[in-house]
Design an enzyme around this catalytic site. Structure first.
Site, PDB file in Angstrom:
ATOM      1  N   ASP A 154       7.195  47.733  -2.098  1.00  0.00           N
ATOM      2  CA  ASP A 154       8.506  48.286  -1.752  1.00  0.00           C
ATOM      3  C   ASP A 154       8.368  49.634  -1.051  1.00  0.00           C
ATOM      4  O   ASP A 154       8.959  50.624  -1.463  1.00  0.00           O
ATOM      5  CB  ASP A 154       9.358  48.406  -3.022  1.00  0.00           C
ATOM      6  CG  ASP A 154       9.550  47.074  -3.716  1.00  0.00           C
ATOM      7  OD1 ASP A 154      10.669  46.567  -3.705  1.00  0.00           O
ATOM      8  OD2 ASP A 154       8.566  46.531  -4.255  1.00  0.00           O
TER       9      ASP A 154
ATOM     10  N   HIS B  92       6.364  38.878  -5.277  1.00  0.00           N
ATOM     11  CA  HIS B  92       7.262  40.024  -5.211  1.00  0.00           C
ATOM     12  C   HIS B  92       8.050  40.291  -6.500  1.00  0.00           C
ATOM     13  O   HIS B  92       7.883  41.357  -7.100  1.00  0.00           O
ATOM     14  CB  HIS B  92       8.199  39.881  -4.016  1.00  0.00           C
ATOM     15  CG  HIS B  92       9.047  41.084  -3.773  1.00  0.00           C
ATOM     16  ND1 HIS B  92       8.504  42.348  -3.576  1.00  0.00           N
ATOM     17  CD2 HIS B  92      10.400  41.252  -3.708  1.00  0.00           C
ATOM     18  CE1 HIS B  92       9.469  43.225  -3.395  1.00  0.00           C
ATOM     19  NE2 HIS B  92      10.635  42.589  -3.476  1.00  0.00           N
TER      20      HIS B  92
ATOM     21  N   HIS C  90       9.444  44.782  -6.254  1.00  0.00           N
ATOM     22  CA  HIS C  90      10.869  44.448  -6.370  1.00  0.00           C
ATOM     23  C   HIS C  90      11.656  45.445  -7.217  1.00  0.00           C
ATOM     24  O   HIS C  90      12.691  45.944  -6.791  1.00  0.00           O
ATOM     25  CB  HIS C  90      11.029  43.032  -6.923  1.00  0.00           C
ATOM     26  CG  HIS C  90      12.363  42.406  -6.644  1.00  0.00           C
ATOM     27  ND1 HIS C  90      13.001  42.516  -5.428  1.00  0.00           N
ATOM     28  CD2 HIS C  90      13.183  41.637  -7.416  1.00  0.00           C
ATOM     29  CE1 HIS C  90      14.135  41.855  -5.462  1.00  0.00           C
ATOM     30  NE2 HIS C  90      14.279  41.312  -6.655  1.00  0.00           N
ATOM     31  N   VAL C  91      11.201  45.719  -8.429  1.00  0.00           N
ATOM     32  CA  VAL C  91      11.857  46.717  -9.279  1.00  0.00           C
ATOM     33  C   VAL C  91      11.298  48.084  -8.895  1.00  0.00           C
ATOM     34  O   VAL C  91      10.085  48.294  -8.935  1.00  0.00           O
ATOM     35  CB  VAL C  91      11.606  46.426 -10.774  1.00  0.00           C
ATOM     36  CG1 VAL C  91      12.243  47.513 -11.634  1.00  0.00           C
ATOM     37  CG2 VAL C  91      12.149  45.061 -11.140  1.00  0.00           C
ATOM     38  N   HIS C  92      12.174  49.025  -8.570  1.00  0.00           N
ATOM     39  CA  HIS C  92      11.728  50.304  -8.020  1.00  0.00           C
ATOM     40  C   HIS C  92      11.354  51.273  -9.135  1.00  0.00           C
ATOM     41  O   HIS C  92      11.988  52.311  -9.356  1.00  0.00           O
ATOM     42  CB  HIS C  92      12.812  50.888  -7.116  1.00  0.00           C
ATOM     43  CG  HIS C  92      13.149  49.987  -5.971  1.00  0.00           C
ATOM     44  ND1 HIS C  92      14.316  50.076  -5.267  1.00  0.00           N
ATOM     45  CD2 HIS C  92      12.453  48.960  -5.409  1.00  0.00           C
ATOM     46  CE1 HIS C  92      14.339  49.146  -4.320  1.00  0.00           C
ATOM     47  NE2 HIS C  92      13.213  48.459  -4.391  1.00  0.00           N
TER      48      HIS C  92
ATOM     49  N   ASP D 234       8.375  43.691   0.458  1.00  0.00           N
ATOM     50  CA  ASP D 234       9.344  44.691   0.910  1.00  0.00           C
ATOM     51  C   ASP D 234       8.630  45.770   1.710  1.00  0.00           C
ATOM     52  O   ASP D 234       8.158  46.774   1.170  1.00  0.00           O
ATOM     53  CB  ASP D 234      10.134  45.281  -0.261  1.00  0.00           C
ATOM     54  CG  ASP D 234      11.203  44.319  -0.761  1.00  0.00           C
ATOM     55  OD1 ASP D 234      11.307  43.199  -0.229  1.00  0.00           O
ATOM     56  OD2 ASP D 234      11.935  44.675  -1.695  1.00  0.00           O
TER      57      ASP D 234
ATOM     58  N   HIS E  17      17.244  43.715 -11.511  1.00  0.00           N
ATOM     59  CA  HIS E  17      16.524  42.449 -11.330  1.00  0.00           C
ATOM     60  C   HIS E  17      16.059  41.823 -12.648  1.00  0.00           C
ATOM     61  O   HIS E  17      15.097  41.051 -12.672  1.00  0.00           O
ATOM     62  CB  HIS E  17      15.336  42.629 -10.384  1.00  0.00           C
ATOM     63  CG  HIS E  17      15.693  43.251  -9.069  1.00  0.00           C
ATOM     64  ND1 HIS E  17      16.607  42.691  -8.207  1.00  0.00           N
ATOM     65  CD2 HIS E  17      15.292  44.420  -8.478  1.00  0.00           C
ATOM     66  CE1 HIS E  17      16.737  43.455  -7.135  1.00  0.00           C
ATOM     67  NE2 HIS E  17      15.962  44.521  -7.276  1.00  0.00           N
TER      68      HIS E  17
ATOM     69  N   ASN F 232      12.096  40.088  -0.639  1.00  0.00           N
ATOM     70  CA  ASN F 232      13.446  39.717  -0.216  1.00  0.00           C
ATOM     71  C   ASN F 232      13.898  40.470   1.031  1.00  0.00           C
ATOM     72  O   ASN F 232      14.706  39.955   1.814  1.00  0.00           O
ATOM     73  CB  ASN F 232      14.442  39.949  -1.356  1.00  0.00           C
ATOM     74  CG  ASN F 232      14.424  41.368  -1.872  1.00  0.00           C
ATOM     75  OD1 ASN F 232      13.389  41.848  -2.344  1.00  0.00           O
ATOM     76  ND2 ASN F 232      15.543  42.065  -1.804  1.00  0.00           N
TER      77      ASN F 232
END
Length: 578
Positions: free
Chosen positions: A233, A398, A435-437, A260, A408, A316
């Site tokens: 990300d 991801h 995915h999870v920041h 990402d 998420h 995504n």
């Protein structure tokens, strides 16, 4: 008398130093005088103290043999949000600095084994507007000259080129066409060897400067890259620049990017961006993108990935739907993947070796059901892994399966239900996600149950992008999301249900940090994986805000093949149906 059990280890890296010393000592003492033995004993004491100090220092780093660990949450520090603002197109690090058809956005990626790599680059300028005219990829050759000496570069390889378009058939939206993207595969390379190269078209005097890369080690139980950087990300913010600066300082041999990439889809085609596209632009006829952000990202990253191979899997933010319901076009065009070499039919899932590690890259946004091509490919790939040559099995995709943040939460349950048993049955050691920041590391887990043979799941979606950092946890009061809100249409069906066993049985969320979550913290950063031998690997997570050398999280991940691989039954195979 020194024995490895004194260090509570069976194959710890320090054991090799002790074994080597004892072997030399035994040879040296044979037939020696009493005086010599006395002097040797004094020397031995000095050596023993140094070994003990090293062992004590090493013991400060826990290992998964000490687990499962009591869950830890580091409180969020609001001052660490950092500068979550994208670099503007005026920043010199993203400006085009070549002329004509000279190469830019140069990168290296791996093929399936050490003996081959891909070199990619772009020539010519992109266009964006209402009257774009795509470049002809056949007008510029795709050539790489390379060798083990800077001069002369004795070998040459040719590849292929392409141009892609991002088209939006709606009034007021601008279209995009890329520069000419080149991909060339080099073959017949030696392991652990430094190669120099230039890329471009020599017939029109459009060649790059000289760059270099080092090939991966040969596969084997004692043969590994020194450091593998793992990040997710990223985007292209000032936080991203901190992440990449810190990552470079660790001098990785390989970069793993778990989805990402450019976040071009946070922008409209006129270049207007937002931290939240849907919040800021709810009425647009299609989810637009501003494709030049991809070019800015490639220029910024070139200083790293022209020398250090990068392996990417889609997230995504790479979907980027356009005219004709096409998607992932930039992702599929800009990167080279060892799909064909790993017998995959798709750039969305593939595998490769890096020394004694077999990496499996999976696609969460294409069909992953047991009847799908991806699943059947995964079965075949896992069945062909030789654990005597690649003892470590690492998977990456991801969206995480084990995520305790509200963001998420349980979003990837359908994928987990389809694939987890297969990965577990083949003894996957580590799983990397984004995915999870935020950052999170699990205990060894399988099917939400602590299991000494389950993989360690690590989420590193904290690369620095401009979206919000994940700071709320689903197990905290009033933070448990409604089950219906966890559905992501890009990932297929809806599978999130209440837990059926354990402390949270009958509930959708735990009331405290789950036992499978070992460590979590909301900070930007990156991770480094250092595989020491066939059973021990050191994982370190570095936070952007820390000084050089300080770590945010660190653990030895220890394989126990004698415990796990011999006792796990494989699921029913569907090879016959494929």
């Amino acid at each position: 008398k020194i024995h490895a059990s004194a260090y509570h280890i069976s194959d710890h890296p320090i054991k090799r130093k002790i074994d080597s010393f004892l072997h030399i000592l035994a040879i040296s003492l044979a037939g020696k005088s009493k005086m010599f033995l006395t002097m040797t004993f004094r020397w031995f004491l000095v050596f023993s103290v140094s070994i003990a100090v090293a062992a004590i220092d090493d013991d400060l780093i826990p290992s998964t043999l000490d687990g499962p660990f009591v869950p830890v949450t580091v409180p969020y520090d609001v001052s660490l949000r950092g500068n979550a603002v994208d670099l503007p197109d005026t920043d010199p690090r993203v400006r085009r600095c070549v002329e004509g058809f000279e190469p830019e956005q140069i990168s290296v990626s791996l093929s399936v084994n050490y003996d081959s790599v891909w070199i990619s680059w772009i020539t010519g300028e992109f266009q964006i507007g209402n009257n774009i005219k795509p470049l002809n990829p056949n007008t510029v050759a795709s050539v790489v000259r390379y060798g083990r000496s800077r001069v002369p570069l004795t070998d040459e390889a040719s590849g292929y080129s392409l141009v892609y378009n991002q088209l939006y058939p709606f009034e007021g939206l601008q279209n995009y066409t890329s520069g000419i993207i080149h991909h060339v595969r080099l073959t017949g390379l030696k392991p652990s060897t430094l190669y120099y190269y230039r890329c471009g078209d020599p017939s029109i005097s459009a060649m790059s400067g000289i760059y270099h890369f080092r090939t991966m080690p040969v596969s084997g139980p004692r043969s590994y890259p020194n450091r593998i950087a793992v990040v997710g990300d990223l985007g292209l913010t000032y936080n991203t620049t901190d992440t990449i600066h810190n990552l470079k300082s660790n001098k990785p041999d390989l970069v793993l990017l778990v989805g990402d990439v450019s976040y071009a889809n946070l922008y409209r085609t006129n270049g207007t961006g937002s931290d939240c596209y849907d919040c800021s632009f709810p009425e647009t006829p299609i989810h637009e993108t501003y494709q030049p952000r991809w070019d800015y990202w490639g220029r910024f990253m070139q200083s790293l990935i022209s020398r250090t191979p990068i392996m990417v899997i889609e997230g995504n933010h790479e979907i980027e739907e356009q005219a004709g319901k096409q998607s992932f076009v930039a992702y599929r065009s800009r990167f080279a993947f060892p799909s064909e070499e790993s017998k995959s039919s798709s750039p969305f899932y593939y595998s490769f070796n890096a020394g004694g590690i077999h990496f499996i890259m999976l696609g969460a946004y294409v069909d992953y059901s047991k009847s799908a091509k991806q699943y059947k490919w995964l079965e075949r790939d896992l069945a062909n892994v030789d654990r005597s040559m690649t003892p470590w099995l690492v998977a990456a995709w991801h969206p995480p399966w084990y995520n305790t943040y509200t963001a998420h939460y349980k979003e990837a349950e359908c994928m987990r239900l389809e694939m987890e048993e297969l990965l577990y049955s083949y003894g996957v050691d580590i799983v990397f996600n984004g995915h999870v920041h935020a950052y999170e590391r699990s205990n060894r887990v399988y099917n939400y149950t602590l299991d000494p043979c389950g993989p360690v799941h690590i989420t590193v979606g904290d690369g620095g992008n401009r979206e919000k950092m994940a700071i709320e946890h689903a197990d905290e009061a009033a933070n448990c999301p409604e089950p219906s809100s966890t559905h992501d249409e890009d990932m297929g069906g809806f599978c999130a249900t209440n837990f059926t066993s354990g402390p949270a049985a009958g509930k959708f969320c735990w009331d405290q940090q789950p036992d499978y979550s070992a460590f979590r913290e909301s900070s930007f950063g990156h991770g480094i994986l250092e595989v020491k031998n066939e059973t021990w690997a050191l994982w370190t997570w570095y936070r952007n805000q820390d000084s050089s050398g300080k770590v945010g999280d660190q653990v030895y991940i220890v394989r126990q093949p004698e415990l796990c691989l011999g006792s796990i039954k494989l699921p029913k195979s569907s090879f016959a149906d494929s």
